[in-house]
Design an enzyme around this catalytic site. Structure first.
Site, PDB file in Angstrom:
ATOM      1  N   ASP A   1     -39.120 -10.231 -25.057  1.00 26.73           N
ATOM      2  CA  ASP A   1     -40.167 -11.249 -25.576  1.00 26.73           C
ATOM      3  C   ASP A   1     -39.730 -11.553 -26.987  1.00 26.73           C
ATOM      4  OD1 ASP A   1     -40.961  -8.959 -26.289  1.00 26.73           O
ATOM      5  OD2 ASP A   1     -43.093  -9.775 -26.578  1.00 26.73           O
TER       6      ASP A   1
ATOM      7  N   GLU B   1     -40.979  -9.042 -32.005  1.00 24.88           N
ATOM      8  CA  GLU B   1     -41.820  -9.946 -31.490  1.00 24.88           C
ATOM      9  C   GLU B   1     -42.404 -10.678 -32.703  1.00 24.88           C
ATOM     10  OE1 GLU B   1     -46.063  -8.621 -31.437  1.00 24.88           O
ATOM     11  OE2 GLU B   1     -45.417  -8.377 -29.247  1.00 24.88           O
TER      12      GLU B   1
END
Length: 324
Positions: A96, A40
């Site tokens: 993500d 991330e």
């Protein structure tokens, strides 16, 4: 890409972010979590570098990410790197992080005309669709990772992993993939995932495989907190945030004031954290409530001492500029 082309090198927020959180080798450091790094965070760094036209930083971050996190047998990335050996004890990915990396690669490809970046973005998106998208009842969902979330009785979903602008780009990178349906069903999930006094979504959500009942996942605290704060950021950025969520956030901000937002709210009891949220939360609230008009009121990056709050602040700033 207008923002990237007009900002150029030397943006003060980006320069401060690099100074605080980027190592010379391109590793982005989570200063609030024992100086670990995440896919991330590497994605955030790549995204910021591609936004502010900083190819030197982009290539350093990309090289470190490839060398330390990229899977040897595919195009996804391990979610966490620790300064202590073994550096990568868990090779599971984080959806993500992979989405953000692909989004940044696409931006870099368009800005600097590097076809290899675009090829890498497409490869990530293809692997993500194959390994992390599942049919749960009538819904097509994006799982948080390729292992551990598709359970016998319920699937575990994190709506803050639904980076709506990035998912829109995924649909263009992989036209035959599942992405438009994932986005549509993600919006439906958010509308159905509102709990407690304030009607907020939880950090972690469970979907019963048989009944399709939606409820806060039992293995996590039932909170609107450090994960879920990104839901209004990404859904507002993608222009798909429901008005009812805006109303919920407005009610919270009026009850506690914008300068004393809670770090978390328990969706079952209504209890709030004893401490206030960091400035990055305020940036997200302002963006969610005011869109592009939030820009003059956003907190400065200097207000955030830790990596996550600073990342939220800079993301909210970019989103507000791109919503114009």
């Amino acid at each position: 890409m207008a923002l990237a082309q007009t900002q150029g090198l030397g943006d003060p927020d980006w320069e401060l972010y690099k100074k605080r959180f980027m190592k010379p080798d391109g590793r982005i450091v989570d200063t609030g979590n024992h100086d670990v790094s995440h896919s991330e965070g590497q994605g955030y760094g790549l995204f910021f570098a591609s936004t502010f036209n900083d190819r030197t930083a982009f290539d350093k971050i990309l090289e470190w990410t490839r060398n330390n996190l990229k899977h040897r047998d595919g195009n996804l990335h391990s979610w966490r790197w620790s300064p202590n050996a073994p550096h990568v004890p868990d090779t599971n990915n984080a959806s993500d992080g992979d989405l953000m990396i692909a989004w940044a690669l696409r931006r870099g490809a368009l800005l600097w005309r590097v076809e290899a970046y675009l090829d890498q973005a497409k490869a990530i998106i293809r692997d993500l669709g194959e390994k992390c998208v599942r049919k749960i009842g009538s819904r097509l969902v994006l799982l948080p990772g390729m292992k551990g979330f598709d359970r016998p009785k319920a699937a575990i979903v994190n709506l803050s992993y639904y980076l709506m602008p990035a998912l829109g780009r995924a649909a263009s990178l992989d036209p035959s993939g599942p992405w438009k349906t994932v986005m549509d069903h993600g919006q439906q999930l958010l509308l159905a995932s509102r709990f407690g006094l304030w009607g907020l979504p939880p950090d972690w959500l469970a979907i019963d495989r048989k009944s399709e009942r939606i409820y806060p996942a039992a293995s996590f605290a039932p909170r609107f907190s450090y994960d879920a704060i990104r839901i209004p950021l990404y859904f507002k950025w993608g222009k798909v945030m429901p008005a009812s969520l805006k109303q919920s956030l407005y009610a919270v901000s009026q009850n506690y004031s914008m300068t004393a937002l809670p770090g978390w709210i328990d969706l079952m009891t209504g209890e709030r954290s004893a401490y206030n949220a960091p400035p990055g939360f305020r940036a997200v609230y302002l963006l969610a409530l005011n869109g592009a008009d939030a820009l003059p009121d956003l907190p400065g990056l200097a207000e955030s001492d830790d990596y996550y709050s600073a990342s939220l602040t800079l993301l909210a700033r970019i989103a507000s500029m791109e919503l114009v």
